[in-house]
Motif scaffolding. Structure first.
Motif, PDB file in Angstrom:
ATOM      1  N   ILE A   1     -52.982 -16.017  28.210  1.00  0.00           N
ATOM      2  CA  ILE A   1     -53.012 -17.465  28.058  1.00  0.00           C
ATOM      3  C   ILE A   1     -54.369 -17.816  27.464  1.00  0.00           C
ATOM      4  O   ILE A   1     -55.326 -17.043  27.585  1.00  0.00           O
ATOM      5  CB  ILE A   1     -52.809 -18.213  29.397  1.00  0.00           C
TER       6      ILE A   1
ATOM      7  N   LYS B   1     -46.570 -12.861  34.124  1.00  0.00           N
ATOM      8  CA  LYS B   1     -45.581 -13.584  33.323  1.00  0.00           C
ATOM      9  C   LYS B   1     -44.776 -14.593  34.131  1.00  0.00           C
ATOM     10  O   LYS B   1     -44.228 -15.532  33.564  1.00  0.00           O
ATOM     11  CB  LYS B   1     -44.620 -12.596  32.641  1.00  0.00           C
TER      12      LYS B   1
ATOM     13  N   THR C   1     -37.879 -20.547  30.174  1.00  0.00           N
ATOM     14  CA  THR C   1     -39.039 -19.821  29.667  1.00  0.00           C
ATOM     15  C   THR C   1     -39.472 -20.399  28.328  1.00  0.00           C
ATOM     16  O   THR C   1     -38.688 -21.010  27.601  1.00  0.00           O
ATOM     17  CB  THR C   1     -38.732 -18.324  29.478  1.00  0.00           C
TER      18      THR C   1
ATOM     19  N   ILE D   1     -48.060 -23.336  33.525  1.00  0.00           N
ATOM     20  CA  ILE D   1     -48.767 -23.056  32.274  1.00  0.00           C
ATOM     21  C   ILE D   1     -47.913 -23.627  31.160  1.00  0.00           C
ATOM     22  O   ILE D   1     -46.712 -23.399  31.103  1.00  0.00           O
ATOM     23  CB  ILE D   1     -49.004 -21.547  32.085  1.00  0.00           C
TER      24      ILE D   1
ATOM     25  N   PHE E   1     -47.025 -24.664  26.976  1.00  0.00           N
ATOM     26  CA  PHE E   1     -46.932 -23.938  25.724  1.00  0.00           C
ATOM     27  C   PHE E   1     -46.713 -24.911  24.577  1.00  0.00           C
ATOM     28  O   PHE E   1     -46.301 -26.044  24.782  1.00  0.00           O
ATOM     29  CB  PHE E   1     -45.802 -22.901  25.764  1.00  0.00           C
TER      30      PHE E   1
ATOM     31  N   TYR F   1     -52.536 -22.486  27.850  1.00  0.00           N
ATOM     32  CA  TYR F   1     -51.365 -22.375  26.983  1.00  0.00           C
ATOM     33  C   TYR F   1     -50.943 -20.909  26.885  1.00  0.00           C
ATOM     34  O   TYR F   1     -51.773 -20.026  26.657  1.00  0.00           O
ATOM     35  CB  TYR F   1     -51.664 -22.902  25.573  1.00  0.00           C
ATOM     36  N   TRP F   2     -49.637 -20.678  27.011  1.00  0.00           N
ATOM     37  CA  TRP F   2     -49.082 -19.333  26.866  1.00  0.00           C
ATOM     38  C   TRP F   2     -49.233 -18.834  25.438  1.00  0.00           C
ATOM     39  O   TRP F   2     -49.048 -19.579  24.484  1.00  0.00           O
ATOM     40  CB  TRP F   2     -47.587 -19.324  27.175  1.00  0.00           C
ATOM     41  N   SER F   3     -49.500 -17.547  25.293  1.00  0.00           N
ATOM     42  CA  SER F   3     -49.325 -16.858  24.019  1.00  0.00           C
ATOM     43  C   SER F   3     -48.129 -15.922  24.192  1.00  0.00           C
ATOM     44  O   SER F   3     -47.687 -15.670  25.306  1.00  0.00           O
ATOM     45  CB  SER F   3     -50.577 -16.047  23.654  1.00  0.00           C
ATOM     46  N   SER F   4     -47.624 -15.409  23.091  1.00  0.00           N
ATOM     47  CA  SER F   4     -46.534 -14.430  23.178  1.00  0.00           C
ATOM     48  C   SER F   4     -47.082 -13.004  23.183  1.00  0.00           C
ATOM     49  O   SER F   4     -46.323 -12.053  23.115  1.00  0.00           O
ATOM     50  CB  SER F   4     -45.555 -14.621  22.015  1.00  0.00           C
TER      51      SER F   4
END
Length: 136
Positions: free
Chosen positions: A108, A121, A42, A126, A128, A95-98
């Motif tokens: 994203i 999720k 992850t 995807i 990061f 791009y993933w965000s948190s």
């Protein structure tokens, strides 16, 4: 609003240092890790596992190392987008965000359109960027 400032890029392809006034992305990433979402491959697990020197090399005994990397939240990710021309190897990808939308999805940012989307999720493919906080 929250002020977010991008700072210098490391000489490491997947990493960027950001200067910001909040610790939301860091806190989000720690929460992901604390709730079991930080295992395996992850983004949270990989970012929090990074240990590199100031010039982007793997740490060795006696080096000053940085290991406070995390997945950026939405505002920090927007900062990366706004400065993408200055960031090495950034692409027009998702791009993933948190930042979570709910228990099952997160935001994203599509770097080709500058638009956020909610995705499950467990979505694959995807990418990061790991970031860390810096001070003046």
């Amino acid at each position: 609003g929250q002020a977010v400032f991008c700072a210098l890029s490391l000489q490491k392809r997947l990493l960027l240092q950001v200067q910001r006034m909040t610790l939301i992305g860091y806190s989000n990433t720690q929460a992901i890790m604390d709730h079991g979402g930080g295992a395996g491959d992850t983004a949270a697990h990989l970012c929090t596992s990074i240990q590199i020197t100031a010039v982007g090399f793997p740490c060795s005994v006696g080096d000053v190392c940085y290991e406070d990397w995390y997945v950026p939240e939405k505002n920090e990710l927007s900062c990366l987008y706004n400065n993408k021309d200055a960031i090495p190897d950034i692409s027009d990808s998702d791009y993933w965000s948190s930042t979570e939308v709910d228990e099952d999805s997160a935001y994203i940012l599509d770097f080709s359109t500058n638009s956020f989307q909610a995705v499950p999720k467990n979505s694959l493919h995807i990418i990061f960027r790991c970031v860390r906080s810096v001070s003046n």
